[in-house]
Design an enzyme around this catalytic site. Structure first.
Site, PDB file in Angstrom:
ATOM      1  N   SER A 208     -11.732 -13.640   6.669  1.00 55.08           N
ATOM      2  CA  SER A 208     -11.361 -13.438   7.979  1.00 55.08           C
ATOM      3  C   SER A 208     -11.008 -14.802   8.669  1.00 55.08           C
ATOM      4  CB  SER A 208     -12.303 -12.738   9.080  1.00 55.08           C
ATOM      5  OG  SER A 208     -12.155 -12.936  10.343  1.00 55.08           O
TER       6      SER A 208
ATOM      7  N   HIS B  94     -14.264  17.226   1.696  1.00 54.24           N
ATOM      8  CA  HIS B  94     -14.389  17.210   3.158  1.00 54.24           C
ATOM      9  C   HIS B  94     -15.186  15.781   3.603  1.00 54.24           C
ATOM     10  CE1 HIS B  94     -12.841  21.289   3.490  1.00 54.24           C
ATOM     11  NE2 HIS B  94     -13.861  21.614   2.703  1.00 54.24           N
TER      12      HIS B  94
ATOM     13  N   ASN C 112     -12.561  -9.284   3.310  1.00 52.32           N
ATOM     14  CA  ASN C 112     -11.607  -8.028   3.662  1.00 52.32           C
ATOM     15  C   ASN C 112     -10.906  -7.625   2.400  1.00 52.32           C
ATOM     16  OD1 ASN C 112     -12.300  -8.365   6.639  1.00 52.32           O
ATOM     17  ND2 ASN C 112     -10.806  -9.749   6.787  1.00 52.32           N
TER      18      ASN C 112
ATOM     19  N   TYR D  24      33.848   9.125  -2.912  1.00 49.23           N
ATOM     20  CA  TYR D  24      32.998   7.745  -2.665  1.00 49.23           C
ATOM     21  C   TYR D  24      33.465   7.776  -1.076  1.00 49.23           C
ATOM     22  CZ  TYR D  24      31.732   3.166  -1.767  1.00 49.23           C
ATOM     23  OH  TYR D  24      31.268   2.008  -1.275  1.00 49.23           O
TER      24      TYR D  24
ATOM     25  N   LYS E 232      21.753   0.654  -1.256  1.00 51.25           N
ATOM     26  CA  LYS E 232      21.460  -0.238  -2.200  1.00 51.25           C
ATOM     27  C   LYS E 232      20.086  -1.049  -1.737  1.00 51.25           C
ATOM     28  CE  LYS E 232      24.824  -2.623  -3.920  1.00 51.25           C
ATOM     29  NZ  LYS E 232      25.759  -3.581  -4.095  1.00 51.25           N
TER      30      LYS E 232
END
Length: 432
Positions: free
Chosen positions: A280, A158, A288, A319, A327
């Site tokens: 940044s 938790h 980051n 088909y 695709k």
């Protein structure tokens, strides 16, 4: 664009309709063209075996298919808007160089079984890649698990500190996950490893095509016997392959979430390799974890691809052109997923764990479960032991992380990781 293979005399082609029909097919077929060429070679060999091509004609077709494959690999031949798709490019290449001999290549096949065969071969190659990267990830995770077998860290439930655990236990959990992911990729490959070539448009042809031969020539494990099922499997097999990829991506997402938390200044449990971070654009002090965050997001791209194909499959048997749109989803899903997974082995091999911060995060309350189980082992009913410890958590203060780790001896727990068992499973994958 070259004249479509299906062009009829007297019918004018509307360029807008042609563009709508073709869509991005010719671009996407760059993924499949080498496999389409491979299947075309096997088909030509099959035609020669039943007397529809002479030995000389087969030799000339094989020569030109090899030349096309080399030109494509070298960038000298580009699959572009000159062609409707990869199939027409192959036939155009052969016809321009061999005349009537080149025109015979399509005898006994449809673009339906042609793309099925090429896609099936492509899927097999991608599933092998998936299995390989999962195997590499598991191998490195096992090595790091052994290295950090005694490196204590908090175990969470938790998102709250729960019990003492180890970095080795963390690595071993992901090692086993990726062993299973590699197994699933291998199992999925075995399931889809059947040859659709020779089923034509879904009803076979009035020729004694040697389908057993093309099955062997293309390296398939078995023949997909019924032509109707070959069509029914389109989309179904692609979804299964994407599900195998999704399994690995789910674990990647959770691992990336762990690292996103553990690298914050609030945790500071681990530092990422410098190349896995970015700066940044406005804050000079920031590094980051963009790579990890995009790894975390990548499951969405794979799940979306699978969902897109699934939504196309509300179709009757036979088909339908709708299937063409699957695709792009397949190529995008595997492309994005495999690129993300390819970065994972080096990442987990070069994490810099901050042991001082890990040790400082171990607090007395995390020994409470150990104490309750010790009381139960001495005969106190567990619920009574649970209440005793809950009412006097301070009794745990004299304990150490090392002793907690050593006493956690159930199979797989941090005091008994059973890395040998996981290594044997990984070795078993290599022997398959």
């Amino acid at each position: 664009m070259s004249q479509p293979l299906w062009q009829k005399d007297g019918v004018r082609i509307d360029p807008r309709i042609m563009q709508f029909l073709a869509g991005d097919d010719v671009i996407l077929d760059r993924e499949f063209l080498p496999f389409d060429i491979e299947a075309s070679r096997a088909h030509a060999q099959g035609l020669q075996r039943i007397g529809l091509l002479t030995a000389d004609e087969l030799a000339s077709i094989e020569r030109e298919l090899a030349a096309l494959a080399d030109a494509f690999a070298a960038g000298d031949f580009v699959l572009d808007e000159r062609f409707e798709d990869g199939h027409s490019a192959i036939e155009t290449w052969l016809t321009e160089r061999l005349g009537d001999t080149g025109r015979r290549i399509h005898t006994g096949r449809s673009r339906n079984d042609q793309i099925l065969a090429a896609t099936r071969l492509w899927l097999k190659a991608r599933l092998r890649q998936l299995a390989d990267v999962c195997t590499d990830t598991a191998r490195i995770a096992l090595t790091q698990a052994a290295r950090h077998e005694q490196t204590a860290m908090p175990g969470y439930t938790h998102l709250q500190r729960a019990v003492v655990s180890t970095v080795g236990h963390w690595y071993a959990g992901y090692a086993e996950a990726f062993i299973d992911n590699a197994r699933r990729a291998r199992d999925t490959l075995a399931w889809i490893d059947c040859n659709p070539l020779g089923t034509a448009a879904g009803y076979g042809v009035n020729l004694p095509l040697d389908r057993e031969y093309t099955t062997q020539a293309l390296g398939f494990a078995r023949m997909q016997v019924n032509p109707a099922y070959a069509q029914l499997s389109r989309g179904k097999f692609e979804m299964a392959a994407l599900e195998a990829l999704s399994s690995a991506m789910l674990d990647l997402r959770r691992l990336a979430w762990d690292l996103s938390l553990f690298t914050t200044s609030e945790y500071a449990f681990v530092a990422l390799p410098a190349q896995y971070t970015t700066g940044s654009s406005i804050m000079p002090n920031k590094r980051n974890p963009d790579v990890v965050e995009l790894m975390r997001a990548s499951y969405a791209a794979v799940a979306a691809s699978r969902s897109e194909i699934e939504q196309l499959l509300s179709l009757p048997s036979g088909y339908q052109r709708d299937l063409q749109l699957g695709k792009g989803a397949l190529v995008h899903g595997f492309g994005h997923g495999l690129r993300a997974l390819a970065l994972l082995p080096a990442l987990i091999d070069h994490l810099d764990w901050q042991t001082a911060r890990l040790d400082a995060a171990i607090e007395p309350s995390m020994f409470a479960t150990d104490l309750a189980i010790e009381l139960a082992a001495r005969g106190v009913p567990f619920r009574d032991a649970y209440r005793q410890v809950a009412d006097a958590v301070e009794q745990t203060g004299e304990r150490s992380a090392g002793s907690s780790i050593e006493q956690r001896v159930s199979a797989g727990a941090c005091g008994a990781l059973r890395l040998d068992m996981l290594a044997a499973r990984l070795q078993g994958l290599a022997g398959d």
